[in-house]
Motif scaffolding. Structure first.
Motif, mmCIF file in Angstrom:
data_model
loop_
_atom_site.group_PDB
_atom_site.id
_atom_site.type_symbol
_atom_site.label_atom_id
_atom_site.label_comp_id
_atom_site.label_asym_id
_atom_site.label_seq_id
_atom_site.Cartn_x
_atom_site.Cartn_y
_atom_site.Cartn_z
ATOM 1 N N VAL A 122 -5.008 1.032 -1.391
ATOM 2 C CA VAL A 122 -4.021 1.486 -0.402
ATOM 3 C C VAL A 122 -4.694 2.341 0.662
ATOM 4 C CG1 VAL A 122 -1.923 2.855 -0.081
ATOM 5 C CG2 VAL A 122 -2.149 1.378 -2.091
ATOM 6 N N PHE A 123 -5.585 3.227 0.235
ATOM 7 C CA PHE A 123 -6.297 4.097 1.182
ATOM 8 C C PHE A 123 -7.110 3.271 2.169
ATOM 9 C CE2 PHE A 123 -10.186 6.610 2.132
ATOM 10 C CZ PHE A 123 -9.590 7.616 2.871
ATOM 11 N N ALA A 124 -7.823 2.254 1.665
ATOM 12 C CA ALA A 124 -8.632 1.402 2.546
ATOM 13 C C ALA A 124 -7.749 0.610 3.500
ATOM 14 C CB ALA A 124 -9.484 0.447 1.695
ATOM 15 N N LEU A 125 -6.620 0.113 3.012
ATOM 16 C CA LEU A 125 -5.703 -0.646 3.870
ATOM 17 C C LEU A 125 -5.147 0.223 4.990
ATOM 18 C CD1 LEU A 125 -3.707 -2.688 1.176
ATOM 19 C CD2 LEU A 125 -5.340 -3.603 2.830
ATOM 20 N N LEU A 126 -4.732 1.434 4.637
ATOM 21 C CA LEU A 126 -4.142 2.323 5.639
ATOM 22 C C LEU A 126 -5.189 2.782 6.661
ATOM 23 C CD1 LEU A 126 -1.844 4.550 3.382
ATOM 24 C CD2 LEU A 126 -1.153 2.681 4.874
ATOM 25 N N LEU A 127 -6.360 3.181 6.162
ATOM 26 C CA LEU A 127 -7.377 3.701 7.076
ATOM 27 C C LEU A 127 -7.972 2.603 7.955
ATOM 28 C CD1 LEU A 127 -8.469 6.494 7.659
ATOM 29 C CD2 LEU A 127 -10.397 6.006 6.155
ATOM 30 N N SER A 128 -7.957 1.359 7.467
ATOM 31 C CA SER A 128 -8.482 0.261 8.283
ATOM 32 C C SER A 128 -7.601 -0.021 9.496
ATOM 33 C CB SER A 128 -8.607 -1.009 7.438
ATOM 34 O OG SER A 128 -7.331 -1.464 7.020
ATOM 35 N N GLY A 205 -14.410 4.990 -4.333
ATOM 36 C CA GLY A 205 -13.965 3.669 -4.784
ATOM 37 C C GLY A 205 -13.458 2.783 -3.659
ATOM 38 N N SER A 206 -13.090 3.381 -2.532
ATOM 39 C CA SER A 206 -12.559 2.592 -1.418
ATOM 40 C C SER A 206 -13.652 1.948 -0.570
ATOM 41 C CB SER A 206 -11.684 3.478 -0.525
ATOM 42 O OG SER A 206 -12.467 4.480 0.104
ATOM 43 N N ILE A 207 -14.920 2.344 -0.772
ATOM 44 C CA ILE A 207 -16.011 1.836 0.076
ATOM 45 C C ILE A 207 -16.099 0.316 0.015
ATOM 46 C CG2 ILE A 207 -18.520 1.763 0.348
ATOM 47 C CD1 ILE A 207 -18.619 4.673 -0.413
ATOM 48 N N ILE A 208 -16.025 -0.234 -1.184
ATOM 49 C CA ILE A 208 -16.184 -1.685 -1.331
ATOM 50 C C ILE A 208 -15.023 -2.423 -0.681
ATOM 51 C CG2 ILE A 208 -15.031 -1.855 -3.579
ATOM 52 C CD1 ILE A 208 -17.292 -3.871 -4.322
ATOM 53 N N TYR A 209 -13.843 -1.803 -0.665
ATOM 54 C CA TYR A 209 -12.691 -2.437 -0.002
ATOM 55 C C TYR A 209 -12.835 -2.367 1.519
ATOM 56 C CZ TYR A 209 -10.710 -2.190 -4.670
ATOM 57 O OH TYR A 209 -10.507 -2.331 -6.014
ATOM 58 N N ILE A 226 -0.715 -13.586 17.766
ATOM 59 C CA ILE A 226 -0.127 -14.575 18.678
ATOM 60 C C ILE A 226 1.177 -15.111 18.113
ATOM 61 C CG2 ILE A 226 -0.447 -16.880 19.675
ATOM 62 C CD1 ILE A 226 -3.444 -16.189 19.867
ATOM 63 N N ASP A 227 1.227 -15.273 16.781
ATOM 64 C CA ASP A 227 2.452 -15.773 16.132
ATOM 65 C C ASP A 227 3.508 -14.695 15.972
ATOM 66 O OD1 ASP A 227 1.412 -18.297 15.916
ATOM 67 O OD2 ASP A 227 0.629 -18.011 13.887
ATOM 68 N N GLY A 228 3.187 -13.472 16.408
ATOM 69 C CA GLY A 228 4.186 -12.403 16.383
ATOM 70 C C GLY A 228 4.182 -11.553 15.127
ATOM 71 N N ALA A 229 3.136 -11.625 14.315
ATOM 72 C CA ALA A 229 3.083 -10.831 13.086
ATOM 73 C C ALA A 229 2.727 -9.383 13.402
ATOM 74 C CB ALA A 229 2.044 -11.419 12.131
ATOM 75 N N GLY A 230 3.479 -8.464 12.811
ATOM 76 C CA GLY A 230 3.194 -7.047 12.987
ATOM 77 C C GLY A 230 2.107 -6.570 12.033
ATOM 78 N N ARG A 231 1.843 -5.263 12.038
ATOM 79 C CA ARG A 231 0.791 -4.703 11.188
ATOM 80 C C ARG A 231 1.067 -4.957 9.713
ATOM 81 N NH1 ARG A 231 -2.842 -0.963 13.299
ATOM 82 N NH2 ARG A 231 -2.519 -0.429 15.489
ATOM 83 N N PHE A 232 2.302 -4.709 9.296
ATOM 84 C CA PHE A 232 2.634 -4.862 7.878
ATOM 85 C C PHE A 232 2.468 -6.304 7.424
ATOM 86 C CE2 PHE A 232 5.722 -5.661 4.467
ATOM 87 C CZ PHE A 232 5.257 -4.759 3.523
ATOM 88 N N LYS A 233 2.918 -7.247 8.242
ATOM 89 C CA LYS A 233 2.807 -8.661 7.875
ATOM 90 C C LYS A 233 1.348 -9.112 7.866
ATOM 91 C CE LYS A 233 7.375 -10.467 9.008
ATOM 92 N NZ LYS A 233 8.137 -11.508 9.761
ATOM 93 N N THR A 239 -4.804 -9.530 4.924
ATOM 94 C CA THR A 239 -5.755 -8.592 4.324
ATOM 95 C C THR A 239 -5.713 -8.622 2.799
ATOM 96 O OG1 THR A 239 -5.386 -7.156 6.244
ATOM 97 C CG2 THR A 239 -6.606 -6.231 4.392
ATOM 98 N N ILE A 240 -4.517 -8.472 2.239
ATOM 99 C CA ILE A 240 -4.414 -8.421 0.771
ATOM 100 C C ILE A 240 -4.874 -9.721 0.116
ATOM 101 C CG2 ILE A 240 -2.800 -8.213 -1.165
ATOM 102 C CD1 ILE A 240 -1.279 -6.131 0.456
#
Length: 331
Positions: A122-128, A205-209, A226-233, A239-240
């Motif tokens: 979660v930390f890596a996803l948010l900080l990225s 532990g987040s380094i590898i992510y 381009i398809d209109g996807a926001g950050r969460f999508k 990403t996940i």
């Protein structure tokens, strides 16, 4: 030349040709391997210290495993000490306290895995998603720092924080709550162990992510935008899924250490008041082996722990492969 001689001669020629072709192919393979070795010799030299480390500190000490099946006497040495077979294992399984130690190890390790494993992701996803590079680098650096601080130092800090005169009790007093010796209270000690372990390890532990996220093709994000996807999508659908192989491998490796509840942390933070909920296999082995000098018994308990860890990593690897993740497994 009769037919028999003809076919015999032809068979010999075929065998000689096949043997010669095999020798040529083998020689070509050897030349190719030699060429690759010289091409990557710098990498092999870099691997050498790591290989030597594992040989000296991991493989050679395996000789000591025989202590688990002997009644060890220091003056007689390992080989001259009498064999007792599985007596030490029977003694461990007949001891009710051993099962309490095993339960503590599993409970603490499970909670650390349950709450500690997702947080670096979660930390890596948010900080990225942060675009301000200076702020991003500052947060990363600060999150890595606790990993480089010894548990001896960290434990002293946390013991001071949760002491009767510490900041935590002073804060509780402001809300009208009675002061509590948290480090000696069974109700809170496991929670403190888990929270402090997450604090110490989540950044590292987040380094590898972060590395895995950096390797994702930017064109995937551009197409999603381009398809209109926001950050969460974009996180949810790009990403996940791209992180799943890394997550699977790390989860399998984590399961191999499910019985490693953290000797350094527990040993420096626990006390006799909380032995019932915090004594783990590693601290139990330490007391039995080094404090009480019961080397054979402690070796048997340590070997039991290693066997269980091996079984767990094989089972989890098989489970991931069964669920269709063959490319996400160790073998």
């Amino acid at each position: 030349m009769n037919a028999h001689s003809f076919w015999f001669h032809r068979g010999r020629v075929w065998a000689l040709n096949t043997s010669l072709a095999g020798k040529i192919a083998t020689s070509a393979k050897l030349r190719l391997r030699r060429k690759k070795f010289y091409e990557y010799k710098a990498l092999y030299w870099m691997m050498l210290p790591g290989i030597l480390y594992f040989i000296v500190f991991h493989y050679i000490p395996m000789y000591g495993v025989v202590l688990a099946f002997k009644n060890f006497f220091i003056l007689k040495g390992i080989m001259a000490s009498p064999w007792v077979g599985l007596d030490h294992f029977r003694k461990a399984f007949a001891d009710p306290y051993f099962f309490n130690v095993l339960k503590n190890t599993l409970v603490i390790s499970f909670y650390k895995l349950l709450f500690g494993f997702p947080i670096p992701i979660v930390f890596a996803l948010l900080l990225s998603e942060v675009t301000h590079m200076r702020f991003k680098k500052l947060v990363q650096t600060v999150s890595y720092l606790p990993h480089f601080i010894s548990w001896v130092v960290l434990s002293g800090i946390f013991i001071s924080l949760f002491s009767m005169e510490g900041p935590v009790n002073l804060l509780m007093n402001l809300f009208g709550m009675e002061p509590t010796v948290y480090m000696a209270d069974r109700r809170y000690f496991r929670i403190i162990l888990i929270v402090t372990d997450i604090f110490q390890s989540f950044g590292w532990g987040s380094i590898i992510y972060f590395a895995a996220i950096a390797g994702i093709d930017p064109q995937l994000y551009e197409a999603a935008i381009i398809d209109g996807a926001g950050r969460f999508k974009r996180i949810l659908h790009i990403t996940i899924p791209m992180l799943v192989p890394v997550i699977s491998i790390l989860l399998i490796l984590k399961m191999a250490h499910i019985l490693d509840a953290g000797f350094d942390q527990v040993f420096n933070m626990y006390n006799p008041m909380v032995y019932e909920v915090s004594d783990i296999i590693d601290t139990y082995v330490y007391r039995k082996g080094l404090v009480e000098a019961n080397y054979s018994y402690s070796t048997a308990v340590g070997l039991f722990k290693s066997v269980i860890a091996l079984i767990l990593i094989v089972v989890v690897n098989k489970a991931v492969k069964t669920m269709g993740g063959k490319e996400h497994t160790l073998w």
